[in-house]
Each structure stands twice: as C-alpha cells, then as structure tokens.
Write an enzyme that holds these catalytic residues in place. Structure first.
Site, mmCIF file in Angstrom:
data_model
loop_
_atom_site.group_PDB
_atom_site.id
_atom_site.type_symbol
_atom_site.label_atom_id
_atom_site.label_comp_id
_atom_site.label_asym_id
_atom_site.label_seq_id
_atom_site.Cartn_x
_atom_site.Cartn_y
_atom_site.Cartn_z
ATOM 1 C CB THR A 1 -7.975 1.428 -19.210
ATOM 2 O OG1 THR A 1 -9.009 1.278 -18.240
ATOM 3 C CG2 THR A 1 -7.106 2.616 -18.856
ATOM 4 C CG ASP B 1 -1.922 1.122 1.229
ATOM 5 O OD1 ASP B 1 -1.708 2.111 0.504
ATOM 6 O OD2 ASP B 1 -2.926 1.024 1.965
ATOM 7 C CB VAL B 2 2.254 3.296 -2.745
ATOM 8 C CG1 VAL B 2 3.006 2.174 -3.431
ATOM 9 C CG2 VAL B 2 0.942 3.590 -3.483
ATOM 10 C CE1 TYR C 1 -6.702 11.302 -10.188
ATOM 11 C CE2 TYR C 1 -7.620 13.004 -11.613
ATOM 12 C CZ TYR C 1 -6.815 11.895 -11.436
ATOM 13 O OH TYR C 1 -6.124 11.372 -12.498
#
Length: 253
Positions: A178, A57-58, A144
């Site tokens: 994507t 988990d960065v 964001y």
C-alpha cells in the site's frame, strides 16, 4: 473489458477503512455510488471527502454495538480491520499476540454479530478480508496467521448459518503493498513483512504485490447481490513461487 457496479442507495461499512487496503475498498464503493462509513480507533488526519468516519475499537463489544446503532440501514460490511507487526513468538509479549488475535478474529466476529439484524433486513453481505497467511505457515506472524485461518473458518460457518438472508465470503489476500505503510491496518507491508517488502513481487507469478484496487475489485463483486456465499476468492497474483523453483534454476545457491 471494464466491469462497473451500481451501489447507489446502499450503505456500506468498511472497518479500518482510513488507510491502506481499507481506504482503497472504501473509495471503490464510494465511486460506485454507495453511502460509505469507515471506522477506526483514531480519526485520520485527512478524512476522505464524502466518506463518513465513526470512531470505534472493533475489538470492544460496546463500541461495536454503539457503531451499529448509528445505522438505519446497512447493506454491506467489509471486515478489513486487522494486521500485525513482524513479531516472532519467542521473546515477544504474550499480550501482543493476544491483541493480534483479538483484532484479526474476535473483532470481525463482533462486527458481524452486531451487524446481522441490519444486514438480514436488507438482504446484505459480509466480506471478510482474509490472508494467505491463514492458509500456509506464517513465520514471524504466527498469531496473525492463526487468527486469519480462524477468520476463514468463521466466514464459512456464518455463510451456512445465515443463508439465505446474509451472504458471507472471504477475499484471501496474498503479499500486498500500500502507499501508506504506517499503523496497524491490513496491508501494512513495511511492518508486517519486517521491513523486507522490497523485491517481493519477484516471488509472485504475476510479478507484483497486490494493491488496494485489486482487493477492492473482488469486494465489489462479492458484495453485489448474487448466489455466491461461503466462498474464498484468492487475490494473490497466482500465489508464491516455491523456493525449490529457484533452487532448481540455480537462482539460490
């Protein structure tokens, strides 16, 4: 004209590289000969052949420190992990927005910080995956957009602070699509755009949304040894056609 890169013998880490844009970036580096590692909180159901997976988990410093301890050498870090659901600020959880900021700004800061000694030893590079939302109003994904604006600034700061040992650049991605539109990785079109991604290509001068391959091509260039640092490369198909153009042509009444 075809541009090719040779990353043979180089170690590359792509955060959030198990799906979407991140998977496309990881695949491009692998095809260029790199030893690629991807990380995410959950292992993918179908791991990409030849690409190492590390669980992390960065957003958590201890996880990032442990992740970096698994490398003897590191040449390139692509800070791709990020994204946000469509979440207007009014009436939504403050914790949701805090987590969005942690994922899109705090996480790449932590990854860059812990990766720096390895990258400096290799004369390596960091590529941040930014967003057009960080350069213009981002209604529905305000946290964001604010985090991505901070990410762009962070990249410029680190480029100046760490030159000439480590180069730091940003790919500023516009409207993107994507093949995998689930999860919380950058490029999650269906979630990020509130389920309204159909037909968005018409708003772009190039006539289509960006693909993982488009973003990967910019990453391969920026990560290759060179002079460029502190730069922002826009991968947005020419931006977004302003609404007044449609109004002037009576396309919108």
């Amino acid at each position: 004209m075809t541009v090719t890169y040779d990353y043979t013998g180089r170690a590359v880490l792509v955060t959030g590289g198990t799906q979407g844009i991140g998977a496309g970036i990881a695949r491009a580096f692998q095809e260029a000969g790199a030893d690629v590692t991807v990380c995410a909180r959950r292992e993918p159901a179908a791991p990409a052949p030849g690409i190492r997976f590390a669980r992390a988990d960065v957003r958590v410093a201890e996880d990032v420190e442990q992740l970096m301890s698994g490398f003897d050498r590191l040449d390139v870090v692509v800070n791709n992990a990020g994204g946000s659901p469509h979440a207007p600020l009014d009436g939504t959880s403050p914790r949701l927005h805090a987590r969005v900021i942690e994922l899109n700004l705090t996480a790449p800061l932590l990854v860059s910080q812990f990766a720096y000694p390895l990258l400096a030893a290799a004369g390596g590079a960091i590529v941040m995956i930014g967003s057009a939302s960080g350069a213009r109003p981002s209604p529905g994904t305000s946290a964001y957009g604010a985090a991505k604006a901070g990410l762009h600034h962070l990249a410029r700061c680190l480029a100046a602070e760490w030159a000439p040992e480590v180069r730091v650049n940003t790919v500023v991605v516009g409207l993107a699509a994507t093949e995998n539109t689930t999860g919380n990785t950058t490029g999650n079109a269906a979630s990020h755009y509130g389920g309204q991604e159909d037909g968005m290509g018409a708003a772009i001068p190039s006539g289509r949304m960006a693909t993982p391959a488009d973003v990967a091509a910019a990453c391969l260039w920026l990560a290759a040894p060179g002079y460029v640092t502190g730069a922002e490369v826009r991968v947005d198909g020419g931006g977004e056609i302003p609404a007044w153009r449609h109004l002037a042509s009576s396309d919108i009444s």
